[in-house]
Design a protein around this motif. Structure first.
Motif, short mmCIF file in Angstrom:
data_model
loop_
_atom_site.label_atom_id
_atom_site.label_comp_id
_atom_site.label_asym_id
_atom_site.label_seq_id
_atom_site.Cartn_x
_atom_site.Cartn_y
_atom_site.Cartn_z
N THR A 1 4.83 4.12 -4.68
CA THR A 1 5.31 3.28 -5.78
C THR A 1 6.28 4.05 -6.67
O THR A 1 6.56 5.22 -6.44
CB THR A 1 4.12 2.79 -6.64
N ARG B 1 -1.07 1.28 -5.45
CA ARG B 1 -1.73 2.59 -5.58
C ARG B 1 -2.14 2.90 -7.01
O ARG B 1 -3.28 3.36 -7.24
CB ARG B 1 -0.83 3.68 -5.02
N THR C 1 -6.67 -4.21 -2.90
CA THR C 1 -5.97 -4.59 -1.67
C THR C 1 -5.99 -6.10 -1.47
O THR C 1 -4.97 -6.71 -1.11
CB THR C 1 -6.61 -3.90 -0.46
N ILE D 1 -5.18 0.78 -7.85
CA ILE D 1 -6.36 1.28 -7.15
C ILE D 1 -6.96 2.46 -7.90
O ILE D 1 -8.18 2.54 -8.12
CB ILE D 1 -6.02 1.69 -5.71
N LEU E 1 0.81 -1.22 0.00
CA LEU E 1 0.00 0.00 0.00
C LEU E 1 0.84 1.27 0.00
O LEU E 1 0.29 2.37 -0.07
CB LEU E 1 -0.92 0.01 1.23
N ILE F 1 -10.68 0.15 -4.08
CA ILE F 1 -9.68 0.03 -3.00
C ILE F 1 -9.65 -1.39 -2.44
O ILE F 1 -8.58 -2.01 -2.31
CB ILE F 1 -9.99 1.02 -1.87
#
Length: 288
Positions: A98, A224, A166, A227, A95, A162
């Motif tokens: 990046t 990220r 995840t 997402i 999470l 999200i």
């Protein structure tokens, strides 16, 4: 000279258990939500309950509520499973920041939108690509008020984007990659993502999308960007279905549909080319 022992690979069973728990819990929790919401509509009549459940399940509140329940279940299972592996839950689920540059992030979002457009068109070209979950959602989301529109963006766009990333890319793919390597992990997590959607057409599109999203995660070293791509793509579907009924569907006629498929495929391919370039990663970090 002694040779260093090969690093041990993580066990597979925690991933299998996490997936089964998430699958069963999401289906069960969604079913409970729909039944509880339909009870007042049945007026205490058990004979009417099944009919009211079926009706409520395809309404905007029913679809949005079920999507939010699924998202909560996935997020909880991902968090608990990562915590059971030890400390550093955010790192275990990838999470954190990046390698994606602003251009890389934009290409991820645009590429996912192009793939979604091409996939929707492809589904319309096959005999069994009509009347599925996506069509039901598009109809239910038409002509919302401001509050329902905002709720749709959150429950169908942001929350699933999200939670699903995840769980599938952060938890499953990370664990599978540590055991079997990058591409087997990408394919298997995408397969699990497709099966989770149950509906054959939506599940097939989810599998293909999962391949792209999984590759993005490995390219940038975190979830990220995936997402953002996932959530914005879902939100675009909600917006099109809500604001301009019919636009969420591809044009009638095979020629028009094929044109949409080609346009989406070109956009996706161009975005992938950008994602593969050095410009997609921040200069301060090495490209993968």
């Amino acid at each position: 000279m002694l040779q260093a022992p090969a690093p041990s690979r993580p066990a597979l069973w925690p991933v299998v258990v996490a997936y089964l728990v998430a699958f069963v819990a999401a289906l069960g929790a969604s079913a409970v939500f729909v039944v509880v919401a339909a009870l007042p509509r049945a007026g205490g009549d058990a004979m009417r309950l099944a009919d009211e459940v079926a009706k409520f399940a395809v309404t905007a509140p029913g679809l949005m509520g079920a999507a939010l329940v699924d998202a909560v279940v996935l997020a909880l299972v991902a968090g608990i499973a990562a915590r059971l592996q030890g400390k550093g839950v955010a790192a275990r689920l990838r999470l954190g920041p990046t390698r994606a540059s602003p251009l890389g992030l934009l290409a991820a979002v645009v590429g996912m939108a192009g793939l979604s457009l091409a996939g929707g068109a492809a589904a319309q070209l096959v005999p069994f690509g009509h009347g599925g979950v996506m069509d039901t959602m598009a109809v239910a989301l038409q002509h919302p008020g401001p509050t329902r529109f905002a709720l749709g963006l959150f429950t169908i766009g942001l929350a699933p984007g999200i939670a699903e990333e995840t769980f599938f890319r952060g938890l499953l793919q990370t664990r599978l990659a540590a055991r079997w390597g990058r591409w087997p992990a990408i394919v298997l997590s995408a397969l699990g993502f497709g099966l989770f959607h149950v509906d054959p057409v939506q599940g097939s599109l989810a599998f293909v999308a999962g391949l792209l999203l999984g590759w993005m995660v490995e390219r940038f070293g975190g979830i990220r960007p995936s997402i953002a791509a996932h959530a914005i793509n879902n939100a675009m579907f909600v917006a099109l279905a809500s604001v301009a009924p019919g636009v969420a569907d591809v044009p009638d006629g095979r020629a028009g549909t094929a044109g949409v498929l080609v346009a989406g495929a070109v956009v996706c391919a161009a975005s992938i080319a950008v994602l593969r370039s050095r410009f997609a990663v921040r200069a301060s970090t090495p490209a993968s």
